[in-house]
Design a protein around this motif. Structure first.
Motif, PDB file in Angstrom:
ATOM      1  N   HIS A 107     -18.334  42.005 -47.124  1.00 26.15           N
ATOM      2  CA  HIS A 107     -18.468  40.538 -47.106  1.00 26.15           C
ATOM      3  C   HIS A 107     -17.422  39.918 -48.032  1.00 26.15           C
ATOM      4  O   HIS A 107     -17.758  39.313 -49.060  1.00 26.15           O
ATOM      5  N   VAL A 127     -32.638  50.810 -54.075  1.00 34.61           N
ATOM      6  CA  VAL A 127     -31.476  50.799 -53.200  1.00 34.61           C
ATOM      7  C   VAL A 127     -30.728  52.125 -53.142  1.00 34.61           C
ATOM      8  O   VAL A 127     -30.034  52.400 -52.156  1.00 34.61           O
ATOM      9  N   PRO A 132     -29.798  36.666 -49.795  1.00 33.52           N
ATOM     10  CA  PRO A 132     -30.330  37.385 -48.629  1.00 33.52           C
ATOM     11  C   PRO A 132     -29.315  38.357 -48.023  1.00 33.52           C
ATOM     12  O   PRO A 132     -29.687  39.444 -47.575  1.00 33.52           O
ATOM     13  N   THR A 133     -28.045  37.989 -48.036  1.00 32.56           N
ATOM     14  CA  THR A 133     -27.008  38.874 -47.496  1.00 32.56           C
ATOM     15  C   THR A 133     -26.880  40.128 -48.354  1.00 32.56           C
ATOM     16  O   THR A 133     -26.755  41.243 -47.829  1.00 32.56           O
ATOM     17  N   HIS A 173     -29.224  41.441 -50.296  1.00 36.53           N
ATOM     18  CA  HIS A 173     -30.460  42.216 -50.102  1.00 36.53           C
ATOM     19  C   HIS A 173     -30.398  43.001 -48.800  1.00 36.53           C
ATOM     20  O   HIS A 173     -30.703  44.210 -48.759  1.00 36.53           O
ATOM     21  N   THR A 174     -30.001  42.345 -47.724  1.00 33.50           N
ATOM     22  CA  THR A 174     -29.927  43.013 -46.421  1.00 33.50           C
ATOM     23  C   THR A 174     -28.895  44.137 -46.444  1.00 33.50           C
ATOM     24  O   THR A 174     -29.140  45.237 -45.934  1.00 33.50           O
ATOM     25  N   HIS A 175     -27.746  43.873 -47.026  1.00 30.51           N
ATOM     26  CA  HIS A 175     -26.697  44.902 -47.091  1.00 30.51           C
ATOM     27  C   HIS A 175     -27.191  46.142 -47.825  1.00 30.51           C
ATOM     28  O   HIS A 175     -26.996  47.277 -47.352  1.00 30.51           O
ATOM     29  N   THR A 230     -30.324  47.161 -48.539  1.00 34.53           N
ATOM     30  CA  THR A 230     -31.469  47.862 -47.944  1.00 34.53           C
ATOM     31  C   THR A 230     -31.100  48.570 -46.652  1.00 34.53           C
ATOM     32  O   THR A 230     -31.713  49.581 -46.298  1.00 34.53           O
ATOM     33  N   THR A 231     -30.093  48.067 -45.940  1.00 32.79           N
ATOM     34  CA  THR A 231     -29.705  48.736 -44.693  1.00 32.79           C
ATOM     35  C   THR A 231     -28.755  49.902 -44.939  1.00 32.79           C
ATOM     36  O   THR A 231     -28.614  50.777 -44.082  1.00 32.79           O
ATOM     37  N   THR A 232     -28.100  49.924 -46.090  1.00 29.10           N
ATOM     38  CA  THR A 232     -27.191  51.028 -46.404  1.00 29.10           C
ATOM     39  C   THR A 232     -27.807  52.005 -47.394  1.00 29.10           C
ATOM     40  O   THR A 232     -27.166  52.999 -47.747  1.00 29.10           O
TER      41      THR A 232
END
Length: 311
Positions: free
Chosen positions: A111, A159, A284-285, A287-289, A291-293
């Motif tokens: 990002h 994480v 939010p971006t 957090h999403t990054h 948790t998905t990685t």
């Protein structure tokens, strides 16, 4: 110096009329005149002369105008630097060489449009206080030390579980091993001068020592990672723990070894902490990054202290 008076001066200089400046600023012409008069008293000079078409800057006014504009630009930058939503996302990574710093570099690559401000705070109390006050938006921690739960307004998500490695010099008894078990480390001196009593990482290593009968020494001043690497390279009786994702560079002559630790593999559980009401639009971006990685947690064959596990 009153910035509103400076702003009014610039408006008059650009409009060429007190009346037009008043309309642009949504104030009365009388208020414009009072602000300009106050600024002239502060500076001790006349800034405008009356003309048939309005007002024109005097020589002093012309000299002051570029500086006045710069004052307003500096003021705007100062406000922007701390205004949530317009300032960079501010994240505490504890240190520049650890796993958290690597996670944030990965986030920045994914990002690049999100402005980041990376800071390094030491203890968890300082980090939590900074999160609650809004000084930082998030911090990477091992959640909290035993007996000190996080405040109810602080959220956390695990994480990454970072495996520990044994770092030795070339003449250490275990230097030739492809991996070592925790049982094999019993009786060996593990030197970690960076452990600070009362921190969450001190609590982590206290539990590791108690669980597996290890000897961890935190004696001596902490001169940083370079001095630690020099000592480990030159002292066959000493080793230290390093996270698998910790970035290290040492002189070629040091001959240091990074050896995986197994049966079980101790992992350091990094979590992201943030305030549940944090308004920064990039949170939010992030957090999403993360948790998905994130890698799997509490995987078979790994060890973490019981107080780091979710209840």
């Amino acid at each position: 110096m009153d910035l509103e008076a400076v702003r009014t001066f610039v408006a008059v200089a650009e409009a060429g009329q007190f009346q037009k400046a008043a309309a642009d600023l949504s104030i009365t012409q009388q208020a414009v005149s009072k602000r300009i008069a106050a600024l002239e008293r502060d500076l001790g000079v006349r800034l405008f002369t009356r003309t048939p078409r309005g007002a024109a800057p005097t020589i002093d006014g012309q000299a002051f105008l570029p500086h006045a504009r710069e004052l307003l630009r500096v003021a705007e930058r100062a406000v922007t630097s701390v205004r949530t939503g317009r300032r960079p996302l501010r994240v505490d990574v504890i240190n520049s060489r650890g796993a958290a710093s690597g996670l944030m570099r990965g986030f920045h690559r994914a990002h690049p449009d999100i402005d980041l401000d990376v800071v390094m705070l030491l203890d968890i109390e300082t980090a939590v206080a900074a999160i609650r006050s809004g000084t930082v938006d998030a911090s990477f921690r091992a959640v909290a030390a035993p007996g000190r739960p996080l405040p109810e307004d602080i959220e956390s998500v695990r994480v990454i579980d970072e495996p520990l490695q044994l770092l030795t010099g070339p003449h250490h008894a275990l230097a030739g091993a492809r991996s070592v078990t925790l049982a094999q480390l019993a009786g060996h001196r593990i030197w970690m001068p960076g452990i600070v009593p009362g921190t969450e990482w001190a609590a982590y290593y206290d539990d590791l020592v108690a669980e597996f009968g290890l000897t961890i020494e935190a004696t001596g001043p902490n001169f940083g990672s370079d001095a630690l690497l020099d000592t480990i390279a030159d002292t066959p009786a000493l080793a230290t723990f390093m996270g698998e994702h910790t970035r290290l560079i040492w002189p070629a002559g040091h001959g240091l070894r990074r050896i995986p630790v197994t049966e079980p593999t101790p992992v350091y559980p990094h979590s992201l902490l943030w305030h549940r009401d944090n308004p920064h639009p990039a949170m939010p971006t992030l957090h999403t990054h993360l948790t998905t990685t994130a890698a799997a947690h509490s995987a078979p064959g790994t060890w973490v202290p019981a107080w780091t596990l979710p209840r």
